[in-house]
Design a protein around this motif. Structure first.
Motif, PDB file in Angstrom:
ATOM      1  N   LEU A   1      33.864 -15.916  24.442  1.00 34.13           N
ATOM      2  CA  LEU A   1      33.123 -17.444  25.087  1.00 34.13           C
ATOM      3  C   LEU A   1      34.436 -18.224  26.221  1.00 34.13           C
ATOM      4  O   LEU A   1      34.341 -17.943  27.414  1.00 34.13           O
ATOM      5  CB  LEU A   1      31.913 -18.210  25.034  1.00 34.13           C
ATOM      6  CG  LEU A   1      31.585 -18.739  25.394  1.00 34.13           C
ATOM      7  CD1 LEU A   1      31.167 -18.624  27.174  1.00 34.13           C
ATOM      8  CD2 LEU A   1      30.671 -19.564  24.996  1.00 34.13           C
ATOM      9  N   ALA A   2      35.506 -17.972  25.081  1.00 38.19           N
ATOM     10  CA  ALA A   2      36.616 -19.368  25.984  1.00 38.19           C
ATOM     11  C   ALA A   2      37.581 -18.400  26.885  1.00 38.19           C
ATOM     12  O   ALA A   2      37.543 -18.922  27.653  1.00 38.19           O
ATOM     13  CB  ALA A   2      37.645 -19.331  24.394  1.00 38.19           C
ATOM     14  N   ARG A   3      37.742 -16.882  26.287  1.00 40.88           N
ATOM     15  CA  ARG A   3      37.923 -16.215  27.477  1.00 40.88           C
ATOM     16  C   ARG A   3      37.572 -15.669  28.483  1.00 40.88           C
ATOM     17  O   ARG A   3      38.033 -16.032  30.047  1.00 40.88           O
ATOM     18  CB  ARG A   3      38.247 -14.925  26.985  1.00 40.88           C
ATOM     19  CG  ARG A   3      39.233 -13.483  27.508  1.00 40.88           C
ATOM     20  CD  ARG A   3      39.052 -12.624  26.729  1.00 40.88           C
ATOM     21  NE  ARG A   3      40.732 -11.738  27.338  1.00 40.88           N
ATOM     22  CZ  ARG A   3      40.391 -10.351  27.814  1.00 40.88           C
ATOM     23  NH1 ARG A   3      39.587  -9.988  26.209  1.00 40.88           N
ATOM     24  NH2 ARG A   3      41.820  -8.896  28.534  1.00 40.88           N
ATOM     25  N   ALA A   4      35.919 -16.142  28.492  1.00 43.24           N
ATOM     26  CA  ALA A   4      35.356 -15.406  30.015  1.00 43.24           C
ATOM     27  C   ALA A   4      35.977 -17.216  30.531  1.00 43.24           C
ATOM     28  O   ALA A   4      35.485 -17.220  31.720  1.00 43.24           O
ATOM     29  CB  ALA A   4      34.046 -15.642  29.194  1.00 43.24           C
ATOM     30  N   LEU A   5      35.558 -18.316  29.928  1.00 39.30           N
ATOM     31  CA  LEU A   5      35.546 -19.380  30.761  1.00 39.30           C
ATOM     32  C   LEU A   5      36.776 -19.506  31.486  1.00 39.30           C
ATOM     33  O   LEU A   5      37.012 -20.248  32.310  1.00 39.30           O
ATOM     34  CB  LEU A   5      34.872 -20.902  30.139  1.00 39.30           C
ATOM     35  CG  LEU A   5      34.005 -20.773  29.665  1.00 39.30           C
ATOM     36  CD1 LEU A   5      34.127 -21.448  28.500  1.00 39.30           C
ATOM     37  CD2 LEU A   5      32.466 -21.697  30.894  1.00 39.30           C
ATOM     38  N   ASP A   6      37.454 -18.599  30.927  1.00 37.80           N
ATOM     39  CA  ASP A   6      39.347 -19.335  31.619  1.00 37.80           C
ATOM     40  C   ASP A   6      38.686 -18.319  33.361  1.00 37.80           C
ATOM     41  O   ASP A   6      40.120 -18.233  33.370  1.00 37.80           O
ATOM     42  CB  ASP A   6      40.142 -18.359  30.787  1.00 37.80           C
ATOM     43  CG  ASP A   6      40.866 -20.019  29.517  1.00 37.80           C
ATOM     44  OD1 ASP A   6      40.191 -20.987  30.003  1.00 37.80           O
ATOM     45  OD2 ASP A   6      41.424 -18.834  28.509  1.00 37.80           O
ATOM     46  N   PHE A   7      38.220 -17.666  33.435  1.00 35.54           N
ATOM     47  CA  PHE A   7      38.267 -16.815  35.023  1.00 35.54           C
ATOM     48  C   PHE A   7      37.976 -17.294  36.117  1.00 35.54           C
ATOM     49  O   PHE A   7      37.981 -17.332  36.974  1.00 35.54           O
ATOM     50  CB  PHE A   7      37.840 -15.500  34.503  1.00 35.54           C
ATOM     51  CG  PHE A   7      38.153 -13.999  33.518  1.00 35.54           C
ATOM     52  CD1 PHE A   7      39.279 -13.823  33.686  1.00 35.54           C
ATOM     53  CD2 PHE A   7      36.881 -13.948  32.566  1.00 35.54           C
ATOM     54  CE1 PHE A   7      39.703 -12.969  32.676  1.00 35.54           C
ATOM     55  CE2 PHE A   7      37.649 -12.656  31.351  1.00 35.54           C
ATOM     56  CZ  PHE A   7      39.597 -12.841  31.060  1.00 35.54           C
ATOM     57  N   GLY A   8      37.277 -18.760  35.729  1.00 34.27           N
ATOM     58  CA  GLY A   8      36.878 -19.667  36.542  1.00 34.27           C
ATOM     59  C   GLY A   8      36.300 -19.255  37.338  1.00 34.27           C
ATOM     60  O   GLY A   8      35.427 -20.082  38.485  1.00 34.27           O
ATOM     61  N   THR A   9      35.055 -18.544  37.254  1.00 32.06           N
ATOM     62  CA  THR A   9      34.184 -18.596  37.709  1.00 32.06           C
ATOM     63  C   THR A   9      32.842 -19.665  37.498  1.00 32.06           C
ATOM     64  O   THR A   9      33.362 -20.275  36.860  1.00 32.06           O
ATOM     65  CB  THR A   9      32.741 -17.395  37.338  1.00 32.06           C
ATOM     66  OG1 THR A   9      32.522 -17.063  35.971  1.00 32.06           O
ATOM     67  CG2 THR A   9      33.299 -16.077  37.269  1.00 32.06           C
ATOM     68  N   GLU A  10      32.312 -19.587  38.973  1.00 30.56           N
ATOM     69  CA  GLU A  10      30.980 -20.622  38.658  1.00 30.56           C
ATOM     70  C   GLU A  10      29.777 -20.479  37.686  1.00 30.56           C
ATOM     71  O   GLU A  10      29.068 -21.807  37.461  1.00 30.56           O
ATOM     72  CB  GLU A  10      30.021 -21.486  40.842  1.00 30.56           C
ATOM     73  CG  GLU A  10      29.981 -19.867  40.999  1.00 30.56           C
ATOM     74  CD  GLU A  10      29.921 -20.240  42.109  1.00 30.56           C
ATOM     75  OE1 GLU A  10      30.105 -21.757  42.814  1.00 30.56           O
ATOM     76  OE2 GLU A  10      28.826 -19.746  42.680  1.00 30.56           O
TER      77      GLU A  10
ATOM     78  N   PHE B   4      24.708 -19.748  19.626  1.00 29.78           N
ATOM     79  CA  PHE B   4      23.376 -20.589  20.651  1.00 29.78           C
ATOM     80  C   PHE B   4      23.507 -22.198  20.603  1.00 29.78           C
ATOM     81  O   PHE B   4      24.511 -22.097  21.967  1.00 29.78           O
ATOM     82  CB  PHE B   4      22.109 -20.810  20.527  1.00 29.78           C
ATOM     83  CG  PHE B   4      21.294 -20.917  21.600  1.00 29.78           C
ATOM     84  CD1 PHE B   4      20.611 -20.288  23.398  1.00 29.78           C
ATOM     85  CD2 PHE B   4      20.498 -22.763  21.136  1.00 29.78           C
ATOM     86  CE1 PHE B   4      20.477 -21.652  24.060  1.00 29.78           C
ATOM     87  CE2 PHE B   4      19.875 -23.285  22.026  1.00 29.78           C
ATOM     88  CZ  PHE B   4      19.756 -22.611  23.619  1.00 29.78           C
ATOM     89  N   GLU B   5      24.640 -22.929  19.638  1.00 34.92           N
ATOM     90  CA  GLU B   5      24.349 -24.372  20.118  1.00 34.92           C
ATOM     91  C   GLU B   5      26.572 -24.322  20.234  1.00 34.92           C
ATOM     92  O   GLU B   5      26.273 -24.693  21.119  1.00 34.92           O
ATOM     93  CB  GLU B   5      24.416 -24.538  18.405  1.00 34.92           C
ATOM     94  CG  GLU B   5      23.374 -24.687  18.135  1.00 34.92           C
ATOM     95  CD  GLU B   5      23.010 -25.704  16.689  1.00 34.92           C
ATOM     96  OE1 GLU B   5      23.594 -25.336  16.307  1.00 34.92           O
ATOM     97  OE2 GLU B   5      21.775 -26.117  16.566  1.00 34.92           O
ATOM     98  N   ALA B   6      26.987 -23.532  20.249  1.00 33.68           N
ATOM     99  CA  ALA B   6      27.932 -23.456  20.497  1.00 33.68           C
ATOM    100  C   ALA B   6      28.265 -22.632  22.136  1.00 33.68           C
ATOM    101  O   ALA B   6      29.529 -23.468  22.339  1.00 33.68           O
ATOM    102  CB  ALA B   6      29.447 -22.269  19.609  1.00 33.68           C
TER     103      ALA B   6
END
Length: 384
Positions: free
Chosen positions: A180-189, A225-227
């Protein structure tokens, strides 16, 4: 929006075809050796024209091409549908036009043409950032191909979202946090993050029944889920619906129409709609839908008034998925019944005392803690 003002209409267009059927998928998707593209374009346009005749005087605020795999549609067909929709209804100045896409190199090659046709938002089915997981999920693309498609999407569309599936067999909390951290780094909205569920009738259901698939148990799934909610909130993409996360202002306007229980027209095989108090549904099997269009000029199989109270119940079941909650006065107006006829007020009070709901008598909201238990809460508080 003032209560007297009619909100914009939404249009859903279902394209039922896929290259292959994913083992977790219970959507109305079908594999066919060939598709008569001209016939499908003409049938979708006829189905659209039928809805337009029954919903005059409305403007479209969102259009969503779902499936199946609508990125397999010829861009010229997408353009024809958008042209017909604009001619029939007119568009709001900020209309959102979303298309679901698979992240293959073949489909990514169409992104520029789809954008030129009018699509301004894409929802990309990445599903995982791990090649072994993608193989398990039956996806045809690998991570590198998927990320190349994501880059192409970000270069061609103003707004980009992508999906991931977590709570996969054997997936640890640490592994999901890293993914998920990697996914968030891609910068999509916008991100749609779904826990893997075993749906009846799927290949995974057969595998699970035989003991060959075991998904994380309740406690492990709760930790995941919580994470997920904590990490997305910290990254500025808080959950606005139980599985959907966005920067403020970047929420899916089309899906908000569903969750806020507003009117939408649905065309194409299996598409559902809510047309001014009527529940509509199209024939599900592609061949049956096509035959109905040829016979009747449209693919509708069901057009039924919702019985008193049913609209209120549906509005509750949809709206309580949202972080914003639901206006109980509107629920009562929709159903033509008092709120007490559709909500168990004693259970609401008990769950509120436990910190799972928040209610001031006019507005009902599921708390952050309650979202973890939403599937159990809804049947408790919504009567019928």
């Amino acid at each position: 929006m003032p209560p007297s003002e009619t909100p914009p209409l939404a249009l859903y267009v279902h394209w039922p075809f896929c290259v292959s059927k994913c083992p977790y998928c219970d959507f109305n998707s079908h594999v066919r050796e060939s598709v008569d593209q001209d016939a499908w374009r003409d049938a979708l346009l006829a189905d659209l024209a039928y809805e337009a005749r029954l919903l005059p005087g409305r403007r479209l605020g969102s259009i969503f091409f779902g499936g199946g795999t609508p990125s397999l549609m010829p861009p010229a067909t997408v353009a024809a549908i958008l042209g017909a929709a604009e001619a029939a209804w007119g568009f709001t100045p900020d209309i959102e036009i979303t298309l679901e896409a698979n992240p293959s190199s073949v489909e990514a090659a169409r992104f520029a043409d789809l954008a030129a046709a009018g699509v301004n938002r894409v929802s990309l089915g990445l599903q995982a950032l791990d090649d072994a997981a993608l193989h398990f999920l039956g996806r045809a693309h690998g991570v590198d191909e998927g990320l190349a498609a994501l880059a192409t999407a970000q270069a061609n569309f103003a707004r980009v979202s992508f999906d991931l599936i977590y709570a996969r067999p054997g997936q640890s909390l640490a592994a999901w946090k890293a993914e998920l951290a990697r996914a968030l780094d891609f910068g999509t909205e916008h991100l749609s993050l779904y826990q893997l569920t075993i749906e009846p009738g799927t290949r995974f259901a057969t595998e699970a029944a035989a003991g060959r698939i075991v998904i994380p148990d309740g406690d492990a799934a709760a930790d995941l889920f919580e994470a997920t909610r904590a990490m997305t909130a910290a990254a500025g993409l808080p959950a606005y619906e139980i599985s959907n996360h966005a920067r403020p202002g970047a929420e899916s306007r089309h899906n908000l129409v569903y969750w806020r229980y507003q009117d939408y027209a649905g065309i194409g095989p299996g598409a559902h709609g809510r047309r001014e108090g009527l529940a509509t549904a199209r024939h599900k099997k592609p061949e049956n839908w096509m035959a109905a269009v040829a016979r009747n000029g449209h693919g509708a199989q069901i057009e039924e008034p919702l019985v008193p109270g049913e609209r209120a119940k549906e509005a509750l079941l949809m709206g309580l998925r949202l972080r914003e909650g639901i206006d109980l006065a509107r629920v009562a107006r929709l159903g033509g019944v008092p709120v007490a006829a559709v909500i168990d007020e004693d259970k609401v009070a008990r769950l509120a005392a436990q910190g799972l709901l928040s209610s001031d008598g006019n507005h009902l909201t599921v708390s952050e803690a309650g979202m973890l238990l939403l599937d159990a809460i809804l049947p408790e508080v919504v009567l019928g």
